[in-house]
Design a protein around this motif. Structure first.
Motif, short mmCIF file in Angstrom:
data_model
loop_
_atom_site.label_atom_id
_atom_site.label_comp_id
_atom_site.label_asym_id
_atom_site.label_seq_id
_atom_site.Cartn_x
_atom_site.Cartn_y
_atom_site.Cartn_z
N ILE A 65 0.58 -1.13 0.53
CA ILE A 65 0.05 -0.49 -0.08
C ILE A 65 0.70 1.45 -0.24
N ASP A 66 1.92 1.05 0.88
CA ASP A 66 3.03 2.37 1.12
C ASP A 66 3.89 2.16 -0.10
N GLY A 96 10.91 -9.89 -1.65
CA GLY A 96 10.54 -9.91 -3.04
C GLY A 96 9.00 -11.24 -3.28
N ARG A 97 9.66 -12.38 -3.31
CA ARG A 97 8.62 -13.70 -3.49
C ARG A 97 7.52 -13.70 -2.69
N ASP A 98 7.52 -13.12 -1.51
CA ASP A 98 5.87 -12.81 -0.72
C ASP A 98 5.09 -12.19 -1.05
N TYR A 99 6.00 -11.20 -1.82
CA TYR A 99 4.28 -9.60 -2.38
C TYR A 99 3.94 -10.70 -3.46
N ASP A 100 4.47 -11.46 -4.11
CA ASP A 100 3.55 -11.52 -5.61
C ASP A 100 3.04 -12.74 -4.76
N VAL A 116 -0.97 -6.25 -7.26
CA VAL A 116 -1.31 -5.81 -7.28
C VAL A 116 -1.67 -4.86 -8.35
N THR A 117 -3.02 -4.03 -8.44
CA THR A 117 -2.87 -3.45 -9.34
C THR A 117 -3.23 -2.08 -9.31
N VAL A 123 -4.75 -3.61 -3.48
CA VAL A 123 -4.10 -4.99 -3.65
C VAL A 123 -5.06 -5.33 -2.64
N VAL A 124 -4.61 -7.18 -3.23
CA VAL A 124 -5.86 -8.04 -3.41
C VAL A 124 -4.96 -8.89 -2.96
#
Length: 535
Positions: A368-369, A377-381, A386-387, A396-397
Motif C-alpha cells: 500500500i505504501d 520480494g517473492r512473498d509479495y507476489d 497489486v493493480t 492490493v488484493v
C-alpha cells in the motif's frame, strides 16, 4: 611470530620453522621471514632442534637464565579463582595439550586472551593491559595491542586445522554434531570475503558468514569455518564433507537445519556414509504426499508425547539416490532407505497463525505504501495481487488460495534421517541444535564479535580462532551450569564474578598464599566439575 610445519615429500620428514610476519610497504602485502627450528618427532610431535638452533638456545639460556625456580621479587595480590577454573577446564578437555602441540610458542598467549574475552565482557583488547595486572593468567605478562595483532597474524591455517582435528577426535562417534551458520558484519573494505548478503537481522552492512559445529550432547564447539558473506547455507555442505575427509573424521553424525536441505546435499551425505538428521520443508512433493496420507493418523492420542506437547510418527521411505560420475560421464541411480518423521504441535499451530497474520499485514502495508523490502520480494507476489490505475489508484488484493495452503500446515513440521526412526528421539536430537544458536549469541554478544573491526585477512583469521577458543571454555561453563540447575540462582556473569574474587598473594621469600575459598565457592567448583583450588 609463530611456528609452521612443512613435510619433505621425498624423505617424509616434517620440519618446523619459526615464522615472523611483516608488512612489505613496497609490495603492499604481508610477507614472512622463516628460520629452521628442527625436525618434528613423528611419535611425540615434539621439535628436535637443529645443531645451530640448539647451540644458540643453549648459549642464550646459559647467559641469561640461572638454574632453579625464579625468585619472587615483589609483593603482588592477584585475582585467581576464575582463571584457575579455566585452567582446569583446559586440562580436562585437552584444550591446553592440543594448543601446546599446535602453537608451542604462543599457546599461553592464546589462552590468556581467551580468558580475558570471557571475563571482560564486550571489552576491546586495549583493556587487556589493565586486566592482566589484576589477574593470574597463563602467559603472566602484558600483551600490548601490537603484540596481539602479531599473534593473530601468526595463527596459520595448518595449525588451526591440526587443532580442530585433535579436538574432534576426542569426541568423534560419541554424539551428533549440530552445524549452522551466522553472519558477522564488518566495516572493512579490504577483506576479500566481506560481501553483501542476507542475514536474519536484516543488517545493511557487508558481512562475512561463519559456520560452527557443536556437539549436541557435550554442548562444545570444535570446528568453525569462515565463508564469504554472499554464500548461502545450502552451498556449504559439499565443502564441509571435504574438510571432514581432510581431518580424518569418519562415521560422523550430523544435525542440519532445513536451510541446508537440498537433494544434492542429501545425496552427498549418503555418498560419504554420513549419518544425518535434517529439517525439511513441507512444500516438497514427496513430503506433501506422505503428509496427506498421515494427517489424520498423526493427530491421534496414541501418537502424542506429552513431554514434548507434540504428536509424531515415522514413515520409512525410499530415497531416490543419484551420484554423478564425471570420470565415466554417467550417473548412478538407486534407492536408499530413509525415515521421514512428521510432527504436529498445537501450540506451534497457534504461533504459526499469529506470526503469519503479522507477516501478511506487514506485506500488505508495504505494498500500500510502496515500500517493498528486498528480502520479502517473492512473498509479495505469492500472497497478493497489486493493480494500479490513474482513477482508482493502487489496489492490493489477497491471494486466498495461497493463504489457505499456508494455513493448512500451521503446526506441522518434518525431519529426514537415514538413522533415527523414533520420532521423539529425532525431535530431541534436532532441538539440541539450538546450542549452535546460543553459541552464536555468545560469540557476538559476550565475546564482542558482532562487528569485526580488523583491517587484514590474517588478523581476522587469528582473532576468530582466539574467539573460538574462548567459546569452548564459555560453552563448557554454560552447559555445566544448565546441567546442575545453577541458572535458577546465578547468571553466568554472577557466577564468574563470585569465583573471580578469590585471591592469590605472592611475597618474596614466602612464596604463594591462597586467599579464602568460601563454602559457596567450593560448591560452585564442584558443580562445574572442577576441584577447588589449594596450594
Amino acid at each position: 611470530m609463530g611456528i609452521i610445519y612443512q613435510t619433505n615429500k621425498k624423505t617424509g620428514i616434517t620440519y618446523a620453522y619459526q615464522n615472523e610476519s611483516y608488512w612489505d610497504k613496497e609490495k603492499q602485502q604481508s610477507r614472512a621471514n622463516r628460520k629452521l627450528l628442527g625436525k618434528v618427532d613423528s611419535a611425540s610431535g615434539t621439535i628436535i632442534p637443529t645443531r645451530a638452533y640448539k647451540k644458540m638456545s643453549q648459549s642464550v639460556e646459559s647467559s641469561s637464565v640461572k638454574p632453579g625456580p625464579v625468585a619472587m621479587t615483589k609483593y603482588q595480590r592477584s585475582f585467581f579463582g576464575a582463571t584457575y577454573l579455566f585452567d582446569q577446564i583446559g586440562k580436562s578437555l585437552g584444550i591446553t595439550t592440543d594448543l601446546k602441540s599446535c602453537f608451542p610458542n604462543d599457546y599461553k598467549k592464546i589462552q590468556s586472551i581467551a580468558y580475558y574475552l570471557i571475563l571482560e565482557e564486550n571489552n576491546s583488547m586495549s583493556r587487556f593491559s589493565h586486566w592482566q595486572k589484576l589477574h593470574i593468567h597463563p602467559y603472566g605478562e602484558d600483551i600490548v595491542s601490537q603484540r596481539s595483532s602479531e599473534l593473530f597474524q601468526s595463527i596459520n591455517e595448518e595449525n588451526r586445522m591440526r587443532f580442530f582435528e585433535k579436538q574432534g577426535k576426542r569426541r568423534i562417534e560419541k554424539e551428533y554434531w549440530a552445524f549452522d551458520t551466522t553472519s558477522i558484519s564488518s566495516y572493512s573494505e579490504t577483506l576479500s570475503q566481506v560481501k553483501k548478503g542476507r542475514n536474519k537481522e536484516h543488517d545493511r552492512l557487508p558481512q562475512i558468514n561463519l559456520a560452527l559445529l557443536f556437539g549436541e550432547e557435550s554442548g562444545l564447539p570444535f570446528y568453525y569455518r569462515k565463508l564469504a558473506g554472499n554464500i548461502t547455507d545450502v552451498k556449504t555442505i559439499k565443502q564441509l564433507m571435504s574438510e571432514f575427509d581432510v581431518m580424518g573424521y569418519k562415521k560422523v553424525r550430523i544435525v542440519l537445519d532445513r536451510g541446508f536441505y537440498s537433494k544434492k546435499n542429501v545425496d552427498l551425505l549418503y555418498k560419504n556414509h554420513q549419518k544425518f538428521l535434517v529439517g525439511v520443508k513441507l512444500g516438497l512433493n514427496y513430503i506433501k504426499s506422505v503428509l496427506e496420507e498421515e494427517r489424520a493418523n498423526l493427530r491421534l492420542w496414541s501418537n502424542l508425547k506429552t513431554q514434548f506437547g507434540t504428536y509424531g510418527i515415522c514413515r520409512q521411505i525410499d530415497w531416490d539416490y543419484e551420484q554423478e560420475r564425471p570420470y565415466k560421464g554417467d550417473t548412478i541411480k538407486d534407492t536408499r532407505r530413509a525415515y521421514l518423521l512428521l510432527f504436529y504441535n498445537p501450540e506451534k499451530a497457534a504461533k504459526d497463525q499469529s506470526d503469519m497474520n503479522d507477516y501478511l499485514t506487514r506485506l500488505y502495508n508495504d505494498l500500500i505504501d510502496g515500500t517493498r523490502k528486498d528480502y520479502c520480494g517473492r512473498d509479495y507476489d505469492k500472497y497478493f495481487t497489486v493493480t494500479e490505475t490513474p482513477k482508482r489508484g493502487r489496489k492490493v488484493v489477497p491471494k486466498e488460495e495461497a493463504m489457505r495452503e499456508a494455513a493448512n500446515n500451521y503446526g506441522y513440521f518434518a525431519l529426514l534421517s537415514n538413522e533415527v526412526n523414533d520420532p521423539f528421539e529425532a525431535l530431541s536430537i534436532y532441538r539440541s541444535k539450538d546450542i549452535v544458536e546460543k553459541g552464536f549469541g555468545n560469540l557476538k554478544e559476550r565475546l564482542n564479535f558482532r562487528r569485526m573491526q580488523v583491517s587484514s585477512e590474517l588478523s581476522l583469521n587469528g582473532k576468530l580462532f582466539v574467539g573460538f577458543i574462548a567459546l569452548i571454555y564459555l560453552s563448557y561453563v554454560k552447559k555445566k551450569m544448565q546441567d546442575a540447575g545453577l541458572f535458577d540462582k546465578w547468571t553466568l556473569q554472577g557466577l564468574l564474578d563470585e569465583l573471580d574474587v578469590i585471591e592469590l598473594f605472592e611475597a618474596p621469600t614466602h612464596g604463594r598464599v591462597l586467599g579464602e575459598v568460601t563454602e559457596k565457592q567450593t560448591e560452585l567448583y564442584h558443580a562445574l566439575g572442577v576441584e577447588p583450588p589449594s596450594l
